[in-house]
Write a protein that holds these residues in place. Structure first.
Motif, PDB file in Angstrom:
ATOM      1  N   PRO A 139      18.434   0.095 -90.171  1.00 19.89           N
ATOM      2  CA  PRO A 139      17.946   1.409 -90.626  1.00 19.89           C
ATOM      3  C   PRO A 139      16.793   1.303 -91.618  1.00 19.89           C
ATOM      4  CG  PRO A 139      20.292   1.089 -91.183  1.00 19.89           C
ATOM      5  CD  PRO A 139      19.865  -0.104 -90.387  1.00 19.89           C
ATOM      6  N   ALA A 140      16.687   0.157 -92.308  1.00 18.59           N
ATOM      7  CA  ALA A 140      15.562  -0.029 -93.242  1.00 18.59           C
ATOM      8  C   ALA A 140      14.225  -0.120 -92.506  1.00 18.59           C
ATOM      9  CB  ALA A 140      15.784  -1.287 -94.073  1.00 18.59           C
ATOM     10  N   ASP A 141      14.260  -0.310 -91.193  1.00 19.71           N
ATOM     11  CA  ASP A 141      13.034  -0.403 -90.406  1.00 19.71           C
ATOM     12  C   ASP A 141      12.487   0.958 -89.977  1.00 19.71           C
ATOM     13  OD1 ASP A 141      12.636  -3.130 -90.498  1.00 19.71           O
ATOM     14  OD2 ASP A 141      13.853  -3.529 -88.726  1.00 19.71           O
ATOM     15  N   GLY A 142      13.168   2.057 -90.319  1.00 20.35           N
ATOM     16  CA  GLY A 142      12.675   3.390 -89.992  1.00 20.35           C
ATOM     17  C   GLY A 142      13.144   3.859 -88.625  1.00 20.35           C
ATOM     18  N   GLY A 143      12.490   4.912 -88.125  1.00 23.94           N
ATOM     19  CA  GLY A 143      12.910   5.510 -86.861  1.00 23.94           C
ATOM     20  C   GLY A 143      14.168   6.353 -87.016  1.00 23.94           C
ATOM     21  N   LEU A 144      14.441   6.794 -88.243  1.00 21.94           N
ATOM     22  CA  LEU A 144      15.634   7.608 -88.514  1.00 21.94           C
ATOM     23  C   LEU A 144      15.319   9.080 -88.275  1.00 21.94           C
ATOM     24  CD1 LEU A 144      16.634   5.896 -91.883  1.00 21.94           C
ATOM     25  CD2 LEU A 144      17.418   5.327 -89.566  1.00 21.94           C
ATOM     26  N   VAL A 145      16.351   9.852 -87.968  1.00 24.29           N
ATOM     27  CA  VAL A 145      16.179  11.302 -87.812  1.00 24.29           C
ATOM     28  C   VAL A 145      16.490  11.955 -89.156  1.00 24.29           C
ATOM     29  CG1 VAL A 145      16.890  13.362 -86.566  1.00 24.29           C
ATOM     30  CG2 VAL A 145      16.893  11.146 -85.406  1.00 24.29           C
ATOM     31  N   HIS A 146      15.513  12.669 -89.682  1.00 22.80           N
ATOM     32  CA  HIS A 146      15.662  13.379 -90.952  1.00 22.80           C
ATOM     33  C   HIS A 146      15.686  14.868 -90.607  1.00 22.80           C
ATOM     34  CE1 HIS A 146      13.550  14.573 -94.977  1.00 22.80           C
ATOM     35  NE2 HIS A 146      14.848  14.750 -95.049  1.00 22.80           N
ATOM     36  N   PHE A 147      16.728  15.567 -91.022  1.00 23.50           N
ATOM     37  CA  PHE A 147      16.855  16.954 -90.559  1.00 23.50           C
ATOM     38  C   PHE A 147      17.450  17.865 -91.604  1.00 23.50           C
ATOM     39  CE2 PHE A 147      21.456  17.082 -89.755  1.00 23.50           C
ATOM     40  CZ  PHE A 147      21.776  15.728 -89.710  1.00 23.50           C
ATOM     41  N   LEU A 148      17.123  19.147 -91.462  1.00 24.91           N
ATOM     42  CA  LEU A 148      17.647  20.194 -92.353  1.00 24.91           C
ATOM     43  C   LEU A 148      18.036  21.395 -91.495  1.00 24.91           C
ATOM     44  CD1 LEU A 148      18.033  21.293 -95.312  1.00 24.91           C
ATOM     45  CD2 LEU A 148      15.784  22.344 -95.000  1.00 24.91           C
ATOM     46  N   PRO A 149      19.344  21.690 -91.413  1.00 30.93           N
ATOM     47  CA  PRO A 149      19.761  22.833 -90.596  1.00 30.93           C
ATOM     48  C   PRO A 149      19.369  24.158 -91.245  1.00 30.93           C
ATOM     49  CG  PRO A 149      21.667  21.851 -91.701  1.00 30.93           C
ATOM     50  CD  PRO A 149      20.482  20.978 -92.012  1.00 30.93           C
ATOM     51  N   HIS A 150      19.214  25.179 -90.427  1.00 33.57           N
ATOM     52  CA  HIS A 150      18.943  26.539 -90.892  1.00 33.57           C
ATOM     53  C   HIS A 150      17.746  26.552 -91.840  1.00 33.57           C
ATOM     54  CE1 HIS A 150      22.864  27.223 -89.118  1.00 33.57           C
ATOM     55  NE2 HIS A 150      23.357  26.282 -89.890  1.00 33.57           N
ATOM     56  N   ALA A 151      16.701  25.839 -91.452  1.00 37.67           N
ATOM     57  CA  ALA A 151      15.536  25.678 -92.325  1.00 37.67           C
ATOM     58  C   ALA A 151      14.689  26.945 -92.320  1.00 37.67           C
ATOM     59  CB  ALA A 151      14.700  24.492 -91.861  1.00 37.67           C
ATOM     60  N   GLY A 152      14.235  27.358 -93.501  1.00 34.92           N
ATOM     61  CA  GLY A 152      13.332  28.496 -93.590  1.00 34.92           C
ATOM     62  C   GLY A 152      11.937  28.100 -93.135  1.00 34.92           C
ATOM     63  N   SER A 153      11.527  26.884 -93.476  1.00 36.71           N
ATOM     64  CA  SER A 153      10.214  26.388 -93.074  1.00 36.71           C
ATOM     65  C   SER A 153      10.276  24.871 -92.998  1.00 36.71           C
ATOM     66  CB  SER A 153       9.145  26.819 -94.077  1.00 36.71           C
ATOM     67  OG  SER A 153       9.176  25.940 -95.190  1.00 36.71           O
ATOM     68  N   LEU A 154       9.246  24.277 -92.382  1.00 34.60           N
ATOM     69  CA  LEU A 154       9.223  22.814 -92.271  1.00 34.60           C
ATOM     70  C   LEU A 154       9.110  22.159 -93.639  1.00 34.60           C
ATOM     71  CD1 LEU A 154       6.941  22.209 -89.151  1.00 34.60           C
ATOM     72  CD2 LEU A 154       9.441  22.173 -89.283  1.00 34.60           C
ATOM     73  N   ARG A 155       8.464  22.850 -94.574  1.00 37.69           N
ATOM     74  CA  ARG A 155       8.314  22.281 -95.921  1.00 37.69           C
ATOM     75  C   ARG A 155       9.665  22.047 -96.581  1.00 37.69           C
ATOM     76  NH1 ARG A 155       4.258  25.631 -95.394  1.00 37.69           N
ATOM     77  NH2 ARG A 155       5.452  27.390 -96.220  1.00 37.69           N
ATOM     78  N   ASP A 156      10.656  22.871 -96.215  1.00 35.18           N
ATOM     79  CA  ASP A 156      11.989  22.728 -96.818  1.00 35.18           C
ATOM     80  C   ASP A 156      12.625  21.376 -96.510  1.00 35.18           C
ATOM     81  OD1 ASP A 156      11.724  25.241 -97.791  1.00 35.18           O
ATOM     82  OD2 ASP A 156      13.085  26.194 -96.355  1.00 35.18           O
ATOM     83  N   LEU A 157      12.170  20.734 -95.437  1.00 37.60           N
ATOM     84  CA  LEU A 157      12.733  19.431 -95.071  1.00 37.60           C
ATOM     85  C   LEU A 157      12.565  18.437 -96.220  1.00 37.60           C
ATOM     86  CD1 LEU A 157      14.035  17.851 -92.737  1.00 37.60           C
ATOM     87  CD2 LEU A 157      11.774  17.612 -91.725  1.00 37.60           C
ATOM     88  N   ASP A 158      11.426  18.499 -96.899  1.00 37.41           N
ATOM     89  CA  ASP A 158      11.217  17.602 -98.041  1.00 37.41           C
ATOM     90  C   ASP A 158      11.595  18.249 -99.362  1.00 37.41           C
ATOM     91  OD1 ASP A 158      10.260  15.272 -96.747  1.00 37.41           O
ATOM     92  OD2 ASP A 158       8.415  16.353 -96.277  1.00 37.41           O
ATOM     93  N   ALA A 159      11.499  19.564 -99.417  1.00 36.57           N
ATOM     94  CA  ALA A 159      11.654  20.241-100.715  1.00 36.57           C
ATOM     95  C   ALA A 159      13.084  20.665-101.006  1.00 36.57           C
ATOM     96  CB  ALA A 159      10.735  21.456-100.758  1.00 36.57           C
ATOM     97  N   ALA A 160      13.803  21.134 -99.996  1.00 45.96           N
ATOM     98  CA  ALA A 160      15.099  21.764-100.267  1.00 45.96           C
ATOM     99  C   ALA A 160      16.216  20.720-100.302  1.00 45.96           C
ATOM    100  CB  ALA A 160      15.395  22.800 -99.185  1.00 45.96           C
ATOM    101  N   ASP A 161      17.308  21.069-100.983  1.00 44.88           N
ATOM    102  CA  ASP A 161      18.510  20.231-100.951  1.00 44.88           C
ATOM    103  C   ASP A 161      19.151  20.358 -99.572  1.00 44.88           C
ATOM    104  OD1 ASP A 161      18.158  19.557-103.553  1.00 44.88           O
ATOM    105  OD2 ASP A 161      19.494  21.123-104.323  1.00 44.88           O
TER     106      ASP A 161
END
Ligand SMILES: O=C(O)CCC(=O)C(=O)O
Ligand SMILES: [Fe+2]
Length: 220
Positions: A139-161
């Motif tokens: 997993p340290a090599d990347g290719g992971l799925v990073h996700f945020l359910p019920h997201a208001g916007s794509l920016r929330d993926l990095d910004a929101a808890d």
């Protein structure tokens, strides 16, 4: 047939993501990898930022559904497989049906260079089944799925808890509530790594159509 817990539909609704580890059998994986290797020869390199997805990066090699239909019998057949449709309906807790769009219905995405990434997006259709044909071991090599359910916007993926990261092995799959779950694939961190997925898009009888330019930009 893959085992599903009775609560999988609730879990998918809450998390936007349902892991399906080991969905692909060993024989199935061999066949799909062979098929994908042939298709990759027809695929196109993409390096751009996607304006309609908050200028998120795309560094990857892709092949769209119309080309896959011309070159492969196996993948379109798997997309329409009744057993698979049954599993998806049980996982989602609602009927899951084919989409009409020949480009988006089944696509091949290959990350194969250092820095390759499928940047943040939401999909045009409600469900995505992502099947892993190759994935980095570590997993340290990347290719992971990073996700945020019920997201208001794509920016929330990095910004929101509340965002989560998931790793997968070759032969695994996951089902995503992909129209409301913001998601991205983290960059491969060094040369020599490969991450190859098939993404199958599905809809439901009650889903409202929603279209962006994203599929045209990535697959046409
Ligand atoms: O490769 C993945 O895990 C996700 C791909 C994706 O977001 C897409 O094809 O729309
Ligand atoms: Fe997506």
């Amino acid at each position: 047939m893959h085992f599903l817990e009775p609560a999988s539909a609730e879990r998918l609704t809450a998390d936007g993501y349902l892991p399906l580890p080991g969905l692909i059998t060993a024989d199935g994986l061999t066949l799909l990898r062979r098929e994908a290797a042939g298709l990759e020869a027809l695929a196109r390199r993409r390096d751009f930022t996607m304006e309609c997805m908050d200028d998120s990066p795309r560094h990857m090699t892709t092949l769209g559904g119309q080309m896959i239909t011309e070159a492969s019998d196996r993948i379109p057949a798997l997309y329409r497989d009744p057993d698979l449709a049954g599993l998806l309906a049980r996982a989602a807790g609602e009927p899951v049906t084919e989409i009409a769009d020949p480009v988006e219905r089944h696509v091949l995405n290959v990350l194969h260079r250092a820095g390759d990434t499928h940047g943040a997006d939401t999909d045009d259709h409600p469900y995505a089944l992502v099947l892993f044909l190759e994935a980095p071991e570590d997993p340290a090599d990347g290719g992971l799925v990073h996700f945020l359910p019920h997201a208001g916007s794509l920016r929330d993926l990095d910004a929101a808890d509340g965002s989560r990261t998931a790793r997968h092995r070759a032969g695994d799959a996951y089902l995503l509530r992909s129209d409301t779950t913001a998601h991205r694939v983290t960059p491969l961190i060094q040369p020599g790594l490969r991450r190859t997925v098939l993404n199958f898009a599905y809809t439901t009888p009650t889903a409202r159509p929603h279209r962006t330019e994203s599929a045209t930009e990535l697959y046409a």
